[in-house]
Design a protein around this motif. Structure first.
Motif, PDB file in Angstrom:
ATOM      1  N   PHE A  58      39.468 -45.283 -21.502  1.00 10.04           N
ATOM      2  CA  PHE A  58      40.256 -45.611 -22.683  1.00 10.04           C
ATOM      3  C   PHE A  58      41.297 -44.544 -22.952  1.00 10.04           C
ATOM      4  CE2 PHE A  58      36.244 -47.771 -23.187  1.00 10.04           C
ATOM      5  CZ  PHE A  58      36.689 -49.055 -23.433  1.00 10.04           C
ATOM      6  N   LEU A  59      42.514 -44.990 -23.197  1.00 17.24           N
ATOM      7  CA  LEU A  59      43.608 -44.072 -23.466  1.00 17.24           C
ATOM      8  C   LEU A  59      43.913 -44.076 -24.942  1.00 17.24           C
ATOM      9  CD1 LEU A  59      45.510 -45.362 -20.504  1.00 17.24           C
ATOM     10  CD2 LEU A  59      45.621 -42.950 -21.009  1.00 17.24           C
ATOM     11  N   ARG A  60      43.940 -42.874 -25.501  1.00 20.12           N
ATOM     12  CA  ARG A  60      44.279 -42.759 -26.919  1.00 20.12           C
ATOM     13  C   ARG A  60      45.553 -41.964 -27.071  1.00 20.12           C
ATOM     14  NH1 ARG A  60      38.889 -42.943 -26.801  1.00 20.12           N
ATOM     15  NH2 ARG A  60      37.955 -44.480 -28.193  1.00 20.12           N
ATOM     16  N   GLY A  61      46.401 -42.395 -27.976  1.00 22.80           N
ATOM     17  CA  GLY A  61      47.628 -41.657 -28.238  1.00 22.80           C
ATOM     18  C   GLY A  61      47.345 -40.452 -29.112  1.00 22.80           C
ATOM     19  N   ARG A  62      48.333 -39.552 -29.167  1.00 31.34           N
ATOM     20  CA  ARG A  62      48.164 -38.369 -30.019  1.00 31.34           C
ATOM     21  C   ARG A  62      49.082 -38.421 -31.228  1.00 31.34           C
ATOM     22  NH1 ARG A  62      48.043 -33.333 -25.852  1.00 31.34           N
ATOM     23  NH2 ARG A  62      45.950 -33.657 -25.037  1.00 31.34           N
ATOM     24  N   GLY A  63      49.902 -39.436 -31.296  1.00 28.39           N
ATOM     25  CA  GLY A  63      50.804 -39.556 -32.441  1.00 28.39           C
ATOM     26  C   GLY A  63      52.070 -38.742 -32.304  1.00 28.39           C
ATOM     27  N   ILE A  64      52.320 -38.160 -31.131  1.00 29.20           N
ATOM     28  CA  ILE A  64      53.555 -37.398 -30.922  1.00 29.20           C
ATOM     29  C   ILE A  64      54.476 -38.215 -30.029  1.00 29.20           C
ATOM     30  CG2 ILE A  64      54.513 -35.189 -30.219  1.00 29.20           C
ATOM     31  CD1 ILE A  64      51.608 -34.121 -30.292  1.00 29.20           C
ATOM     32  N   VAL A  65      55.715 -38.413 -30.481  1.00 26.48           N
ATOM     33  CA  VAL A  65      56.627 -39.261 -29.734  1.00 26.48           C
ATOM     34  C   VAL A  65      57.490 -38.452 -28.777  1.00 26.48           C
ATOM     35  CG1 VAL A  65      58.454 -40.985 -29.938  1.00 26.48           C
ATOM     36  CG2 VAL A  65      56.664 -40.885 -31.638  1.00 26.48           C
ATOM     37  N   GLY A  66      57.781 -37.210 -29.136  1.00 32.17           N
ATOM     38  CA  GLY A  66      58.759 -36.402 -28.389  1.00 32.17           C
ATOM     39  C   GLY A  66      58.391 -36.151 -26.943  1.00 32.17           C
ATOM     40  N   ASN A  67      58.990 -35.115 -26.374  1.00 30.37           N
ATOM     41  CA  ASN A  67      58.811 -34.847 -24.955  1.00 30.37           C
ATOM     42  C   ASN A  67      57.374 -34.494 -24.609  1.00 30.37           C
ATOM     43  OD1 ASN A  67      61.420 -35.325 -24.247  1.00 30.37           O
ATOM     44  ND2 ASN A  67      62.069 -33.232 -24.711  1.00 30.37           N
ATOM     45  N   GLU A  68      56.674 -33.862 -25.556  1.00 32.33           N
ATOM     46  CA  GLU A  68      55.303 -33.467 -25.247  1.00 32.33           C
ATOM     47  C   GLU A  68      54.317 -34.585 -25.597  1.00 32.33           C
ATOM     48  OE1 GLU A  68      56.175 -31.160 -29.079  1.00 32.33           O
ATOM     49  OE2 GLU A  68      57.221 -32.369 -27.612  1.00 32.33           O
ATOM     50  N   GLY A  69      54.843 -35.771 -25.905  1.00 32.95           N
ATOM     51  CA  GLY A  69      53.990 -36.906 -26.216  1.00 32.95           C
ATOM     52  C   GLY A  69      53.105 -37.239 -25.029  1.00 32.95           C
ATOM     53  N   SER A  70      51.813 -37.217 -25.226  1.00 28.41           N
ATOM     54  CA  SER A  70      50.923 -37.518 -24.113  1.00 28.41           C
ATOM     55  C   SER A  70      49.720 -38.298 -24.619  1.00 28.41           C
ATOM     56  CB  SER A  70      50.478 -36.235 -23.422  1.00 28.41           C
ATOM     57  OG  SER A  70      50.059 -35.304 -24.376  1.00 28.41           O
ATOM     58  N   LEU A  71      48.914 -38.791 -23.677  1.00 30.59           N
ATOM     59  CA  LEU A  71      47.764 -39.611 -24.021  1.00 30.59           C
ATOM     60  C   LEU A  71      46.493 -38.928 -23.523  1.00 30.59           C
ATOM     61  CD1 LEU A  71      49.380 -42.781 -22.512  1.00 30.59           C
ATOM     62  CD2 LEU A  71      49.078 -42.436 -24.944  1.00 30.59           C
ATOM     63  N   ASP A  72      45.395 -39.187 -24.215  1.00 34.28           N
ATOM     64  CA  ASP A  72      44.108 -38.659 -23.771  1.00 34.28           C
ATOM     65  C   ASP A  72      43.315 -39.783 -23.131  1.00 34.28           C
ATOM     66  OD1 ASP A  72      44.308 -36.004 -24.625  1.00 34.28           O
ATOM     67  OD2 ASP A  72      44.017 -36.643 -26.698  1.00 34.28           O
ATOM     68  N   LEU A  73      42.717 -39.483 -21.978  1.00 34.30           N
ATOM     69  CA  LEU A  73      41.932 -40.486 -21.268  1.00 34.30           C
ATOM     70  C   LEU A  73      40.454 -40.128 -21.330  1.00 34.30           C
ATOM     71  CD1 LEU A  73      41.713 -42.894 -19.212  1.00 34.30           C
ATOM     72  CD2 LEU A  73      41.874 -41.175 -17.426  1.00 34.30           C
ATOM     73  N   ASP A  74      39.644 -41.075 -21.813  1.00 33.75           N
ATOM     74  CA  ASP A  74      38.186 -40.930 -21.759  1.00 33.75           C
ATOM     75  C   ASP A  74      37.669 -41.924 -20.745  1.00 33.75           C
ATOM     76  OD1 ASP A  74      37.722 -38.996 -23.726  1.00 33.75           O
ATOM     77  OD2 ASP A  74      38.081 -40.473 -25.304  1.00 33.75           O
ATOM     78  N   LEU A  75      37.046 -41.419 -19.681  1.00 35.65           N
ATOM     79  CA  LEU A  75      36.540 -42.329 -18.662  1.00 35.65           C
ATOM     80  C   LEU A  75      35.171 -42.865 -19.057  1.00 35.65           C
ATOM     81  CD1 LEU A  75      37.660 -40.501 -15.447  1.00 35.65           C
ATOM     82  CD2 LEU A  75      38.419 -42.734 -16.224  1.00 35.65           C
ATOM     83  N   VAL A  76      34.915 -44.110 -18.692  1.00 34.95           N
ATOM     84  CA  VAL A  76      33.626 -44.707 -19.017  1.00 34.95           C
ATOM     85  C   VAL A  76      32.533 -44.052 -18.174  1.00 34.95           C
ATOM     86  CG1 VAL A  76      32.302 -46.825 -18.911  1.00 34.95           C
ATOM     87  CG2 VAL A  76      34.660 -46.883 -19.723  1.00 34.95           C
ATOM     88  N   ASP A  77      32.802 -43.890 -16.880  1.00 35.64           N
ATOM     89  CA  ASP A  77      31.843 -43.249 -15.979  1.00 35.64           C
ATOM     90  C   ASP A  77      32.124 -41.753 -15.964  1.00 35.64           C
ATOM     91  OD1 ASP A  77      30.289 -42.323 -13.997  1.00 35.64           O
ATOM     92  OD2 ASP A  77      30.895 -43.808 -12.498  1.00 35.64           O
ATOM     93  N   ASN A  78      31.177 -40.955 -16.467  1.00 34.72           N
ATOM     94  CA  ASN A  78      31.491 -39.541 -16.628  1.00 34.72           C
ATOM     95  C   ASN A  78      31.306 -38.723 -15.358  1.00 34.72           C
ATOM     96  OD1 ASN A  78      28.693 -39.308 -16.566  1.00 34.72           O
ATOM     97  ND2 ASN A  78      28.558 -39.418 -18.802  1.00 34.72           N
ATOM     98  N   SER A  79      30.879 -39.389 -14.282  1.00 31.99           N
ATOM     99  CA  SER A  79      30.726 -38.635 -13.036  1.00 31.99           C
ATOM    100  C   SER A  79      32.038 -38.580 -12.255  1.00 31.99           C
ATOM    101  CB  SER A  79      29.640 -39.269 -12.173  1.00 31.99           C
ATOM    102  OG  SER A  79      30.029 -40.578 -11.834  1.00 31.99           O
ATOM    103  N   VAL A  80      32.999 -39.374 -12.697  1.00 28.35           N
ATOM    104  CA  VAL A  80      34.264 -39.434 -11.960  1.00 28.35           C
ATOM    105  C   VAL A  80      35.211 -38.356 -12.467  1.00 28.35           C
ATOM    106  CG1 VAL A  80      36.237 -40.881 -11.401  1.00 28.35           C
ATOM    107  CG2 VAL A  80      33.990 -41.905 -11.746  1.00 28.35           C
ATOM    108  N   THR A  81      35.848 -37.669 -11.542  1.00 27.24           N
ATOM    109  CA  THR A  81      36.881 -36.708 -11.919  1.00 27.24           C
ATOM    110  C   THR A  81      38.231 -37.243 -11.476  1.00 27.24           C
ATOM    111  OG1 THR A  81      35.295 -34.970 -11.478  1.00 27.24           O
ATOM    112  CG2 THR A  81      37.592 -34.313 -11.786  1.00 27.24           C
ATOM    113  N   PRO A  82      39.098 -37.535 -12.442  1.00 32.27           N
ATOM    114  CA  PRO A  82      40.407 -38.028 -12.044  1.00 32.27           C
ATOM    115  C   PRO A  82      41.219 -36.925 -11.380  1.00 32.27           C
ATOM    116  CG  PRO A  82      40.188 -37.964 -14.443  1.00 32.27           C
ATOM    117  CD  PRO A  82      38.938 -37.411 -13.878  1.00 32.27           C
ATOM    118  N   GLY A  83      41.927 -37.274 -10.329  1.00 29.71           N
ATOM    119  CA  GLY A  83      42.748 -36.288  -9.631  1.00 29.71           C
ATOM    120  C   GLY A  83      44.079 -36.116 -10.323  1.00 29.71           C
TER     121      GLY A  83
END
Lengths: 170, 304
Positions: free
Chosen positions: B197-222
């Motif tokens: 699940f991707l959640r926004g941070r409420g920042i629109v500008g250049n540093e605007g980014s999203l947080d990802l919470d993976l359902v399976d916690n054994s996976v490490t995204p590259g």
């Protein structure tokens, strides 16, 4: 005359709200735009006093709350601007003495308005913005409002002055 | 009015009444949820302010191109000198067509994305952007119900996912950007097909980014892993397979079991202009719908 007054006030509020979302985003700093609606309310408070400004603040806040693309709980900006109008109206005798006093009033109003809005958001968890980020936005908003004050406030105060009902002695 | 005196204490009644009115509004809107009594007021305000915002945006838009033009002049200078020798008239033309060309490129990109994803898109322009003081990342677009736009439709541009439609009036619609703090999007990692699940941070500008919470916690995204939308039933509110962003950093906290990743969205939210709203392929619209097989005039029903 009363119709004219209502018409001018409505036009000013609408203009402020529309410019705020459709024009100033191009000049935004970090997404923060000058709060024109707040400046209108402060100008009204300095000229006409707390009651008038509180009513105008409610209407202006309502417009900001409802006009697209707003998506927060309606009534939050209304609440903030009612308080701003009332407070600015209370200090108007001091605020009108000099330009610096007027600018300080705008800065204080901007701080109070943005903070009330942010705090109401924290209470309602709408949207769930962290406090740290809210704190970032507030100072930028104040600086931007103050920067715009010399251009906007005298103009609007003059307009409210001309529309003021005549008094016997001033 | 006639009874007002200059130095009388301001009446508290007005203030108290207005504060109560504000609290009532807030309560009504919060308690009402999705079908709150404020919603009709909101759409009424949309009907009134929408066209005004659209008009203002149309007036302001040409000036928006000025800095862009200045920025590209340097790059174009060498080209211009050569072109001057060939045709001096071209130089003047170039100055005015920078914006148009950018826009044509964007439309081209939109056509491309429609072709690659297979979705039918209603093209629309961003006409108003919510201020950061309101702490919500929303924009108004100039397409509404008359163009076939309805709430909970996916909005994208030629880069990737922009957001979803919150509400639509006749001529305008409000879009919630994915970087908004309230936005949650189901995402799928391109390399491992893991969902999260991707959640926004409420920042629109250049540093605007999203947080990802993976359902399976054994996976490490590259790092640099691409995220696409996971998609929901019937494509409401998000259709599947739209690129959202890339993984920039991964971190895990001892308190939480799942790993968190920071996603850099592919869309530049501070420079949003042309977007597309995903509609049904046979949607009724008063403007040309971009289909997988090119532009299609919907009203007459003829396909080109």
């Amino acid at each position: 005359m009363i119709l004219l007054r209502v018409g001018v006030a409505t036009t000013m509020i609408s203009l402020a709200v529309v410019l705020q979302v459709a024009f100033f985003p191009y000049l935004a700093y970090d997404g923060v735009v000058p709060n024109l609606a707040l400046l209108v309310v402060v100008a009204a408070a300095l000229v006409r006093g707390p009651e008038f400004a509180a009513v105008l603040g409610f209407l202006a806040g309502l417009a900001v709350d409802l006009a697209p693309p707003a998506d927060h709980v309606a009534g939050r900006w209304a609440l903030a601007l009612v308080v701003v109008g009332y407070l600015a109206g209370r200090v108007r005798n001091d605020a009108r003495t000099s330009a610096v006093a007027a600018i300080v009033t705008v800065a204080a109003s901007s701080f109070v308005g943005t903070s009330i809005f942010a705090l109401s958001g924290l209470v309602l968890r709408d949207p769930a913005v962290p406090v740290a980020e809210a704190l970032q936005v507030v100072p930028i908003a104040i600086v931007y409002d103050v920067l715009l004050t010399p251009f906007v406030l005298p103009l609007m105060m003059r307009l409210f002055h001309r529309l003021e009902p005549r008094r016997v002695a001033y | 009015m006639a009874l007002r005196h200059q130095n009388k204490r301001p009446s508290r009644t007005v203030l108290v009444l207005l504060l109560l009115a504000s609290f009532t509004l807030i309560t009504l809107d919060v308690r009402g949820g999705d079908d709150s009594p404020i919603e009709p007021l909101r759409s009424a305000a949309g009907e009134v302010f929408g066209p005004v915002e659209r008009g203002t945006a149309a007036v302001v838009r040409p000036f928006q191109a000025v800095p862009e033009f200045l920025r590209t002049t340097g790059d174009l200078r060498s080209d211009l000198e050569r072109l001057e020798a060939e045709n001096s008239a071209l130089r003047g033309q170039l100055a005015t067509t920078v914006v148009d060309r950018n826009r044509a490129d964007e439309l081209d990109g939109l056509l491309q994305s429609s072709r690659s994803t297979g979705y039918a898109l209603v093209p629309a322009r961003v006409i108003a952007i919510g201020p950061a003081q309101s702490f919500s990342a929303t924009v108004t677009i100039d397409a509404g119900t008359s163009s076939g736009v309805r709430p909970d439709m996916t909005v994208l541009n030629n880069d990737g996912l922009v957001g979803r439609v919150l509400r639509a009036d006749r001529g305008t619609a409000t879009v919630l950007l994915v970087v908004d703090a309230e936005s949650v999007v189901g995402g799928r990692l391109g390399s491992s097909m893991e969902v999260g699940f991707l959640r926004g941070r409420g920042i629109v500008g250049n540093e605007g980014s999203l947080d990802l919470d993976l359902v399976d916690n054994s996976v490490t995204p590259g790092k640099d892993d691409v995220l696409v939308t996971w998609g929901s039933k019937d494509g409401v509110p998000y259709v599947s397979g739209i690129p959202i962003g890339r993984v920039t950093s991964v971190y895990s906290s001892p308190r939480q079991l799942s790993k968190r990743a920071v996603i850099d969205p592919v869309v530049d939210f501070s420079a949003l202009d042309l977007v597309g709203v995903v509609v049904d392929a046979d949607a009724k619209s008063d403007r040309a719908v971009i289909n997988a097989d090119g532009l299609q005039a919907q009203q007459s029903g003829d396909t080109r």
